[in-house]
Design an enzyme around this catalytic site. Structure first.
Site, PDB file in Angstrom:
ATOM      1  N   LYS A 189    -125.121 -55.550   5.860  1.00 26.59           N
ATOM      2  CA  LYS A 189    -123.801 -56.441   5.861  1.00 26.59           C
ATOM      3  C   LYS A 189    -123.305 -56.855   6.966  1.00 26.59           C
ATOM      4  O   LYS A 189    -122.702 -57.701   7.193  1.00 26.59           O
ATOM      5  CB  LYS A 189    -122.617 -55.334   5.488  1.00 26.59           C
ATOM      6  CG  LYS A 189    -122.888 -55.103   3.883  1.00 26.59           C
ATOM      7  CD  LYS A 189    -123.030 -56.216   2.952  1.00 26.59           C
ATOM      8  CE  LYS A 189    -123.098 -55.739   1.469  1.00 26.59           C
ATOM      9  NZ  LYS A 189    -123.276 -56.983   0.478  1.00 26.59           N
ATOM     10  N   SER A 204    -119.114 -56.610   3.353  1.00 27.08           N
ATOM     11  CA  SER A 204    -118.440 -55.397   3.038  1.00 27.08           C
ATOM     12  C   SER A 204    -117.592 -54.976   4.274  1.00 27.08           C
ATOM     13  O   SER A 204    -117.967 -55.382   5.609  1.00 27.08           O
ATOM     14  CB  SER A 204    -119.455 -54.503   2.678  1.00 27.08           C
ATOM     15  OG  SER A 204    -118.920 -52.989   2.795  1.00 27.08           O
ATOM     16  N   TYR A 206    -127.439 -49.955   4.383  1.00 23.27           N
ATOM     17  CA  TYR A 206    -126.451 -50.964   3.942  1.00 23.27           C
ATOM     18  C   TYR A 206    -125.587 -51.494   5.044  1.00 23.27           C
ATOM     19  O   TYR A 206    -125.148 -52.628   5.279  1.00 23.27           O
ATOM     20  CB  TYR A 206    -125.648 -50.054   2.913  1.00 23.27           C
ATOM     21  CG  TYR A 206    -124.822 -50.754   2.242  1.00 23.27           C
ATOM     22  CD1 TYR A 206    -125.273 -51.535   1.164  1.00 23.27           C
ATOM     23  CD2 TYR A 206    -123.369 -50.731   2.559  1.00 23.27           C
ATOM     24  CE1 TYR A 206    -124.248 -52.539   0.602  1.00 23.27           C
ATOM     25  CE2 TYR A 206    -122.422 -51.330   1.608  1.00 23.27           C
ATOM     26  CZ  TYR A 206    -123.051 -52.109   0.412  1.00 23.27           C
ATOM     27  OH  TYR A 206    -122.002 -52.929  -0.097  1.00 23.27           O
TER      28      TYR A 206
HETATM   29  P1  NDP Z   1    -122.699 -54.368  -9.091  1.00 24.96           P
HETATM   30  O1  NDP Z   1    -123.754 -53.123  -9.082  1.00 24.96           O
HETATM   31  O2  NDP Z   1    -121.677 -54.242 -10.220  1.00 24.96           O
HETATM   32  O3  NDP Z   1    -123.266 -55.869  -9.055  1.00 24.96           O
HETATM   33  C1  NDP Z   1    -124.329 -56.070  -8.186  1.00 24.96           C
HETATM   34  C2  NDP Z   1    -124.993 -57.373  -8.628  1.00 24.96           C
HETATM   35  O4  NDP Z   1    -126.091 -57.538  -7.824  1.00 24.96           O
HETATM   36  C3  NDP Z   1    -125.430 -57.066  -9.980  1.00 24.96           C
HETATM   37  O5  NDP Z   1    -125.035 -58.229 -10.928  1.00 24.96           O
HETATM   38  C4  NDP Z   1    -126.912 -57.130  -9.899  1.00 24.96           C
HETATM   39  O6  NDP Z   1    -127.683 -57.858 -11.063  1.00 24.96           O
HETATM   40  C5  NDP Z   1    -127.051 -57.859  -8.677  1.00 24.96           C
HETATM   41  N1  NDP Z   1    -128.419 -57.558  -8.019  1.00 24.96           N
HETATM   42  C6  NDP Z   1    -128.637 -56.575  -7.214  1.00 24.96           C
HETATM   43  N2  NDP Z   1    -130.007 -56.453  -6.996  1.00 24.96           N
HETATM   44  C7  NDP Z   1    -130.651 -57.746  -7.551  1.00 24.96           C
HETATM   45  C8  NDP Z   1    -131.978 -58.113  -7.193  1.00 24.96           C
HETATM   46  N3  NDP Z   1    -132.920 -57.712  -6.786  1.00 24.96           N
HETATM   47  N4  NDP Z   1    -131.994 -59.524  -7.800  1.00 24.96           N
HETATM   48  C9  NDP Z   1    -130.990 -60.070  -8.264  1.00 24.96           C
HETATM   49  N5  NDP Z   1    -129.676 -59.571  -8.649  1.00 24.96           N
HETATM   50  C10 NDP Z   1    -129.413 -58.440  -8.047  1.00 24.96           C
HETATM   51  O7  NDP Z   1    -121.668 -53.937  -7.914  1.00 24.96           O
HETATM   52  P2  NDP Z   1    -120.703 -55.112  -7.025  1.00 24.96           P
HETATM   53  O8  NDP Z   1    -120.193 -56.130  -7.932  1.00 24.96           O
HETATM   54  O9  NDP Z   1    -119.666 -53.779  -6.417  1.00 24.96           O
HETATM   55  O10 NDP Z   1    -121.396 -55.765  -5.797  1.00 24.96           O
HETATM   56  C11 NDP Z   1    -121.444 -56.992  -5.419  1.00 24.96           C
HETATM   57  C12 NDP Z   1    -121.527 -57.306  -3.984  1.00 24.96           C
HETATM   58  O11 NDP Z   1    -120.317 -56.664  -3.639  1.00 24.96           O
HETATM   59  C13 NDP Z   1    -122.683 -56.519  -3.229  1.00 24.96           C
HETATM   60  O12 NDP Z   1    -123.259 -57.526  -2.288  1.00 24.96           O
HETATM   61  C14 NDP Z   1    -121.951 -55.289  -2.815  1.00 24.96           C
HETATM   62  O13 NDP Z   1    -122.772 -54.935  -1.598  1.00 24.96           O
HETATM   63  C15 NDP Z   1    -120.439 -55.972  -2.477  1.00 24.96           C
HETATM   64  N6  NDP Z   1    -119.720 -54.950  -2.010  1.00 24.96           N
HETATM   65  C16 NDP Z   1    -119.232 -53.893  -3.040  1.00 24.96           C
HETATM   66  C17 NDP Z   1    -118.099 -53.162  -2.679  1.00 24.96           C
HETATM   67  C18 NDP Z   1    -117.920 -51.810  -3.994  1.00 24.96           C
HETATM   68  O14 NDP Z   1    -116.914 -50.963  -3.183  1.00 24.96           O
HETATM   69  N7  NDP Z   1    -118.292 -52.282  -5.106  1.00 24.96           N
HETATM   70  C19 NDP Z   1    -117.731 -52.933  -1.504  1.00 24.96           C
HETATM   71  C20 NDP Z   1    -118.037 -53.823  -0.686  1.00 24.96           C
HETATM   72  C21 NDP Z   1    -118.936 -54.726  -0.856  1.00 24.96           C
HETATM   73  P3  NDP Z   1    -128.668 -57.227 -11.908  1.00 24.96           P
HETATM   74  O15 NDP Z   1    -128.538 -55.706 -12.204  1.00 24.96           O
HETATM   75  O16 NDP Z   1    -128.486 -57.981 -13.220  1.00 24.96           O
HETATM   76  O17 NDP Z   1    -129.961 -57.700 -11.315  1.00 24.96           O
END
Ligand code: NDP
Length: 257
Positions: free
Chosen positions: A159, A142, A155
């Site tokens: 990162k 991030s 957070y």
């Molecule tokens: P989402 O919440 O849409 O996706 C997050 C994913 O992580 C989900 O598929 C969720 O799956 C999975 N997840 C979370 N916790 C667990 C766990 N304990 N075990 C297994 N899977 C887990 O958000 P994003 O797509 O935005 O996020 C994806 C990545 O991008 C993250 O690392 C986030 O920090 C990063 N990011 C996002 C930004 C944004 O603005 N959106 C900006 C910068 C970075 P499930 O619920 O099925 O477990």
């Protein structure tokens, strides 16, 4: 193209992970999709099959990145089914708000375990297989790893740790032919922020503010991050290792004035 390549994506049930899965499918990859939400994973898997020129069906593995046996099972299931691994995308992550005045050790543990310990463990187990194929790793970090923001303390720290993990592992595995890189998104319109602590109105205002907080004047979408992930995983990035690539509309380069 990712013909005959095997790509493992964590957090593939929504947002950036789901979009990346579809993009890899279009390029003929065999996929392993992991997350906790089976219903969402099955939906994404169906989309992948429809996008795949050969209608390849992804392997869905339900796994909580905080459970060691689940993480072990991801790698075991991958090798049992495909006998190889070419690309690991460490994407699963959570966002929580909190400052040094109102955070808790429980919050620290939740965020650090999911965003750092999980990828650390999975990468440890995947490394021998990636060395065999001279594959690559893409970590989803991030802009908060590169720059400092108040009120998202754990957070930001998680990162920053992932960025350093990216560079260190890149140096460790480069001699063995494995490339390790990261993408560093700015605000991306996935469900992440609503899942943290924002209500609908706060989220709407947060997105409006992106006109000022991002040089390009808007938030990004998951597809824009997915295309950078696919690029870093591809042979097109054959001379890139240890990079943390901003996909943030220029946000990392901005300074308030
Ligand atoms: P989402 O919440 O849409 O996706 C997050 C994913 O992580 C989900 O598929 C969720 O799956 C999975 N997840 C979370 N916790 C667990 C766990 N304990 N075990 C297994 N899977 C887990 O958000 P994003 O797509 O935005 O996020 C994806 C990545 O991008 C993250 O690392 C986030 O920090 C990063 N990011 C996002 C930004 C944004 O603005 N959106 C900006 C910068 C970075 P499930 O619920 O099925 O477990």
């Amino acid at each position: 193209m990712f013909t005959d390549k095997v790509v493992l994506i964590t957090g593939a049930s929504s947002g950036i992970g789901a979009e990346s899965a579809v993009e890899f499918s279009k390029l003929e990859a065999n996929l392993i999709l992991t997350g906790r939400n089976k219903e969402n994973l099955d939906k994404v898997a169906k989309q992948c099959t429809e996008s795949s020129p050969k209608n390849l069906k992804p392997l869905v593995v339900i796994a909580d990145m905080n459970k060691e046996s689940d993480v072990e099972n991801i790698v075991k299931s991958t090798i049992d089914k495909f006998s190889r691994l070419d690309v690991l995308v460490n994407n699963a992550g959570i966002l929580e708000s909190g400052s040094i005045e109102n955070t808790s050790l429980e919050q620290y543990d939740r965020v650090m375990n999911t965003n750092v310990r999980g990828p650390y463990h999975l990468t440890m187990l995947a490394a021998p297989h990636l060395i065999k194929t001279k594959g690559s790793i893409v970590n989803v970090s991030s802009v908060t790893g590169m720059r400092s923001f108040p009120n998202v303390l754990a957070y930001c720290m998680s990162k920053a740790a992932l960025d350093q993990f990216t560079r260190c592992v890149a140096l460790e595995l480069a001699p063995k032919g494995v490339r390790v890189n990261a993408v560093n998104p700015g605000v991306i319109t996935t469900g992440l922020h609503m899942k943290s602590s924002m209500n609908e109105q706060q989220y709407e205002e947060f997105l409006k503010k992106c006109a000022e907080t991002h040089a390009l004047g808007r938030p990004g979408d998951a597809k824009e991050v997915a295309s950078a992930i696919v690029f870093l995983a591809s042979d097109g990035a054959s001379n890139i290792a240890g990079a943390t690539l901003p996909v943030d509309g220029g946000r990392h380069a901005m300074c308030p004035r």
